[in-house]
Scaffold this active site. Structure first.
Site, PDB file in Angstrom:
ATOM      1  N   ARG A 155      10.298  26.034 -21.336  1.00  0.00           N
ATOM      2  CA  ARG A 155       9.753  24.958 -22.172  1.00  0.00           C
ATOM      3  C   ARG A 155      10.464  23.662 -21.782  1.00  0.00           C
ATOM      4  O   ARG A 155      11.399  23.670 -20.990  1.00  0.00           O
ATOM      5  CB  ARG A 155       9.854  25.271 -23.679  1.00  0.00           C
ATOM      6  CG  ARG A 155      10.991  26.100 -24.157  1.00  0.00           C
ATOM      7  CD  ARG A 155      12.346  25.477 -24.031  1.00  0.00           C
ATOM      8  NE  ARG A 155      12.375  24.161 -24.616  1.00  0.00           N
ATOM      9  CZ  ARG A 155      13.230  23.214 -24.311  1.00  0.00           C
ATOM     10  NH1 ARG A 155      14.169  23.422 -23.393  1.00  0.00           N
ATOM     11  NH2 ARG A 155      13.195  22.033 -24.876  1.00  0.00           N
ATOM     12  N   GLY A 156       9.987  22.552 -22.384  1.00  0.00           N
ATOM     13  CA  GLY A 156      10.475  21.249 -21.945  1.00  0.00           C
ATOM     14  C   GLY A 156       9.517  20.742 -20.876  1.00  0.00           C
ATOM     15  O   GLY A 156       9.211  21.476 -19.916  1.00  0.00           O
ATOM     16  N   ALA A 157       9.042  19.503 -21.046  1.00  0.00           N
ATOM     17  CA  ALA A 157       7.936  19.014 -20.206  1.00  0.00           C
ATOM     18  C   ALA A 157       8.162  19.175 -18.698  1.00  0.00           C
ATOM     19  O   ALA A 157       7.324  19.774 -18.002  1.00  0.00           O
ATOM     20  CB  ALA A 157       7.637  17.556 -20.574  1.00  0.00           C
TER      21      ALA A 157
ATOM     22  N   ARG B 211      -0.425  25.011 -22.639  1.00  0.00           N
ATOM     23  CA  ARG B 211       0.073  24.109 -23.692  1.00  0.00           C
ATOM     24  C   ARG B 211      -0.551  22.728 -23.460  1.00  0.00           C
ATOM     25  O   ARG B 211      -0.640  22.287 -22.304  1.00  0.00           O
ATOM     26  CB  ARG B 211       1.609  24.015 -23.668  1.00  0.00           C
ATOM     27  CG  ARG B 211       2.303  25.325 -24.036  1.00  0.00           C
ATOM     28  CD  ARG B 211       3.798  25.132 -24.244  1.00  0.00           C
ATOM     29  NE  ARG B 211       4.095  24.483 -25.512  1.00  0.00           N
ATOM     30  CZ  ARG B 211       5.315  24.060 -25.850  1.00  0.00           C
ATOM     31  NH1 ARG B 211       6.322  24.192 -25.004  1.00  0.00           N
ATOM     32  NH2 ARG B 211       5.532  23.480 -27.018  1.00  0.00           N
TER      33      ARG B 211
ATOM     34  N   GLN C 291      15.418  24.381 -31.081  1.00  0.00           N
ATOM     35  CA  GLN C 291      15.803  24.076 -29.696  1.00  0.00           C
ATOM     36  C   GLN C 291      17.131  23.310 -29.643  1.00  0.00           C
ATOM     37  O   GLN C 291      17.879  23.424 -28.680  1.00  0.00           O
ATOM     38  CB  GLN C 291      14.713  23.247 -28.988  1.00  0.00           C
ATOM     39  CG  GLN C 291      13.475  24.040 -28.617  1.00  0.00           C
ATOM     40  CD  GLN C 291      12.400  23.954 -29.679  1.00  0.00           C
ATOM     41  OE1 GLN C 291      12.693  23.812 -30.860  1.00  0.00           O
ATOM     42  NE2 GLN C 291      11.150  24.044 -29.272  1.00  0.00           N
TER      43      GLN C 291
ATOM     44  N   ASP D 212       7.384  14.184 -24.013  1.00  0.00           N
ATOM     45  CA  ASP D 212       6.374  15.084 -23.444  1.00  0.00           C
ATOM     46  C   ASP D 212       5.220  14.313 -22.831  1.00  0.00           C
ATOM     47  O   ASP D 212       4.541  14.813 -21.929  1.00  0.00           O
ATOM     48  CB  ASP D 212       5.856  16.046 -24.513  1.00  0.00           C
ATOM     49  CG  ASP D 212       6.927  17.077 -24.831  1.00  0.00           C
ATOM     50  OD1 ASP D 212       7.805  16.781 -25.660  1.00  0.00           O
ATOM     51  OD2 ASP D 212       6.920  18.143 -24.188  1.00  0.00           O
TER      52      ASP D 212
ATOM     53  N   ASN E  29       6.980  13.402 -28.532  1.00  0.00           N
ATOM     54  CA  ASN E  29       8.126  14.296 -28.294  1.00  0.00           C
ATOM     55  C   ASN E  29       8.165  15.288 -29.455  1.00  0.00           C
ATOM     56  O   ASN E  29       7.340  15.240 -30.376  1.00  0.00           O
ATOM     57  CB  ASN E  29       9.424  13.484 -28.181  1.00  0.00           C
ATOM     58  CG  ASN E  29      10.581  14.327 -27.667  1.00  0.00           C
ATOM     59  OD1 ASN E  29      10.442  15.040 -26.672  1.00  0.00           O
ATOM     60  ND2 ASN E  29      11.713  14.291 -28.352  1.00  0.00           N
ATOM     61  N   LYS E  30       9.128  16.184 -29.399  1.00  0.00           N
ATOM     62  CA  LYS E  30       9.248  17.260 -30.395  1.00  0.00           C
ATOM     63  C   LYS E  30       9.114  16.734 -31.826  1.00  0.00           C
ATOM     64  O   LYS E  30       9.647  15.678 -32.158  1.00  0.00           O
ATOM     65  CB  LYS E  30      10.608  17.943 -30.200  1.00  0.00           C
ATOM     66  CG  LYS E  30      10.948  19.055 -31.147  1.00  0.00           C
ATOM     67  CD  LYS E  30       9.900  20.133 -31.239  1.00  0.00           C
ATOM     68  CE  LYS E  30       9.531  20.743 -29.920  1.00  0.00           C
ATOM     69  NZ  LYS E  30       8.307  21.588 -29.981  1.00  0.00           N
TER      70      LYS E  30
END
Ligand code: MRU
Length: 366
Positions: free
Chosen positions: A56-58, A103, A214, A255, A265-266
């Site tokens: 995960r993470g762009a 995603r 996270q 992201d 973002n998150k």
């Protein structure tokens, strides 16, 4: 200032072997309890791993997806017999299409898949049709180039961002935009690592980042492992941290960034930005050019992933809410550009405006 050595970053994504090799991912859903890798040999398993946040993470999603296109080629090659370029290409295109549905928010996924598709077209357009094996080799070389370039982007972001950080500062961050989220040393955390290496005394406050933690599971883990002082807080504590002057600066990842500088973002990032502005604390976003979406004029068009209610009601195996309760669980939010002090990119720190982002994108195109 005395320079400091830090432990090297964990490798979220690795390719092992040649075109019939495999993709190795650090299993991030198990951290910090267990540090295990999963070995992936087919596109469908990778699709599931991206959805479940094993990777995960762009930027890391983009790098993994690029290798996913190679897995598409591998699937055709290992079927056996005399496999031609057309058969391999069809399998790669199916892989690209499938992975694009994993995603929706991180634009790096679509950027990487697009680059792999263009490379495929280029390899097929030569004067002589390559063998299936040679086509796969060309695609593996491209995926490795994407991976290597991502590590370089992280390094440059680190150099530019470290210049903003003063000796003795405490940086608040949200989610994980470190080595675990990229093909290198991270985006938001790269300036922290770089400043520490240069001998600055930098501390980090990590928001735990509900619902999937996270910040607690990944950011706290990787900073602690590297030897960077880190303090974990619950998300709801950020306001009191700012009010008591405990944080000098915020750096988060992204992201997707629209042309006007709006940042997805998150979930929870927007709240941190509002709090930072209310307390006069600078709020920086660290992101490579691969996270900018030139096709979107503002953040309203950014697709926001909605995730399972179970992540909120029983995220870690034990019910924490009444069964059947209504849940709203968007995985990301959009921070308006006006709350962003600056965007730390591989080209330097830019303002979050249409003119500055447009300038960056134009400079990359030339
Ligand atoms: O759902 P996740 O864990 O993939 O979300 C990750 C983030 O929001 C990160 O901050 C972002 O991708 C930047 S990573 C360098």
């Amino acid at each position: 200032m005395t320079k400091r050595a830090l432990r090297g970053p964990p490798r979220a994504v690795l390719w092992r072997g040649g075109v019939r090799g495999r993709l190795s991912l650090l299993e991030q859903t198990l951290l910090p309890e267990k540090c295990l890798r999963v070995e992936i040999e087919d596109v469908e398993t990778l699709w599931g791993a991206i959805r479940r946040l094993v990777v995960r993470g762009a930027p890391a999603i983009g790098v993994a997806a690029a290798y996913g296109a190679v897995l598409g080629a591998r699937e055709a090659l290992v079927r056996g017999g005399d496999v031609g370029a057309r058969e391999v290409a069809a399998s790669v295109l199916r892989a690209i299409e499938r992975l694009a549905t994993s995603r929706p928010t991180a634009v790096n996924l679509f950027w990487a898949l697009d680059r792999m598709r263009r490379r495929l077209e280029c390899l097929l357009a030569g004067p002589r049709l390559p063998s299936g094996e040679a086509l796969a080799r060309g695609l593996l070389a491209e995926a490795k180039a994407i991976h290597r370039e991502d590590a370089e982007l992280c390094r440059s972001i680190g150099t530019h961002g470290a210049g903003l950080l003063r000796d003795g500062w405490t940086i608040l961050t949200h989610c994980n935009a470190g080595a675990l989220a990229t093909g290198g040393s991270g985006t938001a955390l790269s300036p922290v690592y770089e400043a520490c290496r240069a001998g600055k005394r930098i501390c980090v406050i990590a928001d735990e980042t509900r619902p999937l933690l996270q910040g607690a599971r990944l950011t706290a883990w990787e900073l602690h492992r590297a030897g960077v002082p880190v303090t974990l807080i619950c998300d709801g504590m950020a306001a009191s941290v700012f009010a008591s002057g405990r944080s000098d600066c915020v750096i988060v990842g992204a992201d997707r960034i629209a042309r006007n500088g709006d940042v997805a973002n998150k979930i929870g990032t927007y709240g941190v930005a509002v709090l930072a502005r209310a307390h006069g604390v600078p709020f920086y976003v660290a992101a490579p050019s691969t996270t900018f979406d030139a096709g979107l004029s503002n953040g309203a068009g950014i697709p926001i992933e909605m995730r399972s209610p179970l992540e909120v009601t029983e995220g870690f195996g034990r019910p924490t809410a009444p069964r059947g309760i209504e849940v709203y669980n968007p995985a990301f939010d959009v921070t308006p550009a006006r709350l962003v002090t600056g965007i730390i990119t591989e080209r330097g720190v830019i303002r979050a405006t249409m003119a500055a982002v447009g300038g960056l994108l134009r400079s990359l195109a030339t």
